[in-house]
Design a protein around this motif. Structure first.
Motif, short mmCIF file in Angstrom:
data_model
loop_
_atom_site.label_atom_id
_atom_site.label_comp_id
_atom_site.label_asym_id
_atom_site.label_seq_id
_atom_site.Cartn_x
_atom_site.Cartn_y
_atom_site.Cartn_z
N GLY A 178 -33.32 -38.20 46.30
CA GLY A 178 -33.45 -37.10 47.25
C GLY A 178 -34.60 -37.32 48.21
N VAL A 179 -34.50 -36.68 49.36
CA VAL A 179 -35.60 -36.68 50.34
C VAL A 179 -35.63 -35.29 50.96
CG1 VAL A 179 -34.08 -37.81 52.01
CG2 VAL A 179 -36.52 -37.72 52.46
N LYS A 180 -36.85 -34.78 51.16
CA LYS A 180 -37.01 -33.42 51.69
C LYS A 180 -37.58 -33.45 53.10
CE LYS A 180 -40.60 -30.84 50.54
NZ LYS A 180 -41.50 -29.91 49.82
N LEU A 181 -36.94 -32.73 53.99
CA LEU A 181 -37.48 -32.54 55.33
C LEU A 181 -38.15 -31.17 55.37
CD1 LEU A 181 -34.37 -33.74 57.43
CD2 LEU A 181 -36.19 -35.12 56.38
N ASP A 182 -39.42 -31.15 55.71
CA ASP A 182 -40.14 -29.87 55.75
C ASP A 182 -40.04 -29.29 57.16
OD1 ASP A 182 -41.75 -27.72 55.57
OD2 ASP A 182 -43.50 -28.77 54.77
N PHE A 183 -39.07 -28.39 57.32
CA PHE A 183 -38.83 -27.74 58.61
C PHE A 183 -39.20 -26.25 58.54
CE2 PHE A 183 -35.33 -30.86 60.34
CZ PHE A 183 -36.31 -31.85 60.49
N ARG A 184 -40.14 -25.92 57.66
CA ARG A 184 -40.51 -24.51 57.49
C ARG A 184 -41.15 -23.92 58.74
NH1 ARG A 184 -43.78 -24.86 51.96
NH2 ARG A 184 -44.41 -26.79 52.99
N HIS A 185 -41.78 -24.81 59.54
CA HIS A 185 -42.48 -24.33 60.74
C HIS A 185 -41.53 -24.10 61.91
CE1 HIS A 185 -42.03 -28.68 60.90
NE2 HIS A 185 -42.07 -28.59 62.22
N MET A 186 -40.30 -24.54 61.78
CA MET A 186 -39.38 -24.39 62.92
C MET A 186 -38.90 -22.94 63.03
SD MET A 186 -37.28 -27.91 62.90
CE MET A 186 -38.18 -29.44 63.20
N ALA A 187 -38.75 -22.50 64.28
CA ALA A 187 -38.41 -21.09 64.53
C ALA A 187 -37.03 -20.76 63.96
CB ALA A 187 -38.43 -20.83 66.03
N ASP A 188 -36.87 -19.52 63.56
CA ASP A 188 -35.57 -19.03 63.12
C ASP A 188 -34.57 -19.25 64.26
OD1 ASP A 188 -36.83 -18.15 60.80
OD2 ASP A 188 -37.25 -16.18 61.67
N GLY A 189 -33.44 -19.83 63.95
CA GLY A 189 -32.40 -20.03 64.95
C GLY A 189 -32.52 -21.33 65.74
N TYR A 190 -33.69 -22.01 65.59
CA TYR A 190 -33.85 -23.31 66.26
C TYR A 190 -32.83 -24.29 65.69
CZ TYR A 190 -35.85 -27.81 67.57
OH TYR A 190 -36.02 -29.09 68.06
N VAL A 191 -32.29 -25.15 66.56
CA VAL A 191 -31.29 -26.12 66.11
C VAL A 191 -31.94 -27.50 66.09
CG1 VAL A 191 -29.05 -27.16 66.64
CG2 VAL A 191 -29.40 -24.71 67.00
N ALA A 192 -32.14 -28.04 64.90
CA ALA A 192 -32.86 -29.31 64.74
C ALA A 192 -32.07 -30.48 65.31
CB ALA A 192 -33.18 -29.55 63.27
N LEU A 201 -31.08 -14.08 58.40
CA LEU A 201 -31.52 -14.29 59.79
C LEU A 201 -32.59 -15.36 59.90
CD1 LEU A 201 -31.87 -10.56 60.86
CD2 LEU A 201 -30.10 -12.17 61.59
N ARG A 202 -33.01 -15.90 58.76
CA ARG A 202 -34.18 -16.78 58.78
C ARG A 202 -33.79 -18.26 58.73
NH1 ARG A 202 -39.14 -14.63 57.69
NH2 ARG A 202 -39.77 -16.58 58.67
N GLY A 203 -34.69 -19.07 59.23
CA GLY A 203 -34.56 -20.51 59.12
C GLY A 203 -33.96 -21.18 60.34
N CYS A 204 -34.33 -22.45 60.52
CA CYS A 204 -33.69 -23.24 61.57
C CYS A 204 -32.35 -23.73 61.03
CB CYS A 204 -34.57 -24.43 61.95
SG CYS A 204 -34.82 -25.62 60.62
N GLY A 205 -31.53 -24.23 61.95
CA GLY A 205 -30.25 -24.82 61.55
C GLY A 205 -30.27 -26.31 61.86
N MET A 206 -29.31 -27.01 61.32
CA MET A 206 -29.16 -28.44 61.61
C MET A 206 -28.04 -28.60 62.63
SD MET A 206 -31.48 -30.13 59.97
CE MET A 206 -30.96 -31.81 59.65
N GLY A 207 -28.36 -29.21 63.76
CA GLY A 207 -27.38 -29.38 64.82
C GLY A 207 -26.36 -30.47 64.53
N ARG A 208 -25.36 -30.53 65.38
CA ARG A 208 -24.31 -31.55 65.23
C ARG A 208 -24.91 -32.95 65.29
NH1 ARG A 208 -19.21 -33.49 66.32
NH2 ARG A 208 -19.22 -35.31 67.67
#
Ligand SMILES: N[C@@H](CC(=O)c1ccccc1NC=O)C(=O)O
Length: 262
Positions: free
Chosen positions: A107-121, A160-167
């Motif tokens: 496994g590998v973890k990406l720490d995207f906790r700082h990304m705005a809610d609704g942001y698309v990574a 409503l929380r968290g960023c999403g992963m884009g296409r």
């Protein structure tokens, strides 16, 4: 070898904001004190007094969807077809068809906790984070994304929380042989309510469920509603996430576990 297990699953629990209204799990508990007659019915003539402490059995009835609790989405959830880019397309695999070989890997973890809610990574976000933690992806690595939603499970704002992963970010992982990913958010994609605002401005339908729809090109599975990702190191652990086998279904519940060598 000494090892530590980290539980990556939430408990399936009623009465908390784990899902949007209308999609919440229902659990009907039948405790020992109420079920003596049920047990006794199998043994005509048996009375409650014959049972130790008058106890029947404990059992529960559930009214849930396959997407309640921590679960693994099959490519079939995302679209009716998958693998257009690999073989021109085929019927999408259901959860009972997902190879178990996908479900137990480093496994590998990406720490995207700082990304705005609704942001698309984006792919750039993924590449930068992998560089920061010094991990080179290998085929079948299980990539989990720690978002701002992780600390809010069961709270009123969870969905409503968290960023999403884009296409493109999702495809970037899939092109490198990743086949199982995961998030502690409600969805692999950005929260619907936030994408809805963008859609109202742009009317661009390609932004809707874009991370999920990457499966049309390269089929993959993702875990949703993971727990305790903040307790994981960036890499150097294994993830085990075998799905409950439901015939022809779009997802299966998982007791997701990280195995850390200590
Ligand atoms: N979060 C999921 C969707 C999901 O959970 C869901 C989809 C349809 C009906 C119910 C759902 N969730 C909980 O019951 C996803 O975006 O894949």
């Amino acid at each position: 070898m000494p090892r530590k297990l980290v539980d990556l699953s939430v408990a399936l629990e009623a009465g908390i904001a784990s899902d949007p209204p209308g999609s919440l799990p229902e659990i009907e508990y039948h405790p020992h004190a109420q079920t003596a007659p049920q047990l006794a019915a199998h043994f005509p003539g048996l009375t409650r007094e014959d049972l130790p402490g008058g106890d029947g059995w404990a059992v529960e009835r559930l009214a849930i969807s396959t997407h309640n609790g921590t679960h693994l989405d099959a490519p079939y959830h995302h679209h009716s077809t998958m693998n257009r880019r690999l073989n021109g397309g085929e019927p999408a695999w259901t959860i009972d068809q997902v190879p178990l070989e996908w479900c137990w890997n480093p496994g590998v973890k990406l720490d995207f906790r700082h990304m705005a809610d609704g942001y698309v990574a984006t792919p750039g976000d993924v590449e930068a984070e992998l560089k920061r933690i010094g991990h080179e992806l290998r085929p079948l690595d299980i990539v989990v994304v720690n978002t701002a939603a992780g600390g809010r499970y069961g709270q009123d704002d969870y969905v409503l929380r968290g960023c999403g992963m884009g296409r493109e970010a999702t495809l970037w992982l899939l092109e490198r042989g990743v086949r199982v990913t995961g998030t502690d958010g409600w969805s692999w994609d950005a929260p619907f309510a936030l994408t809805k605002r963008k859609w109202e401005e742009t009317r661009d339908p390609s932004i809707i469920w874009e991370g999920h729809r990457a499966s049309i090109d390269i089929g993959y599975c993702h875990m949703e509603k993971l727990a305790n990702l903040d307790q994981l190191p960036d890499h150097g652990f294994e993830v085990i996430c075998f799905p409950y086998k439901i015939k022809a279904a779009s997802a299966g519940f998982i007791r997701a576990v990280a195995v850390l060598e200590s």
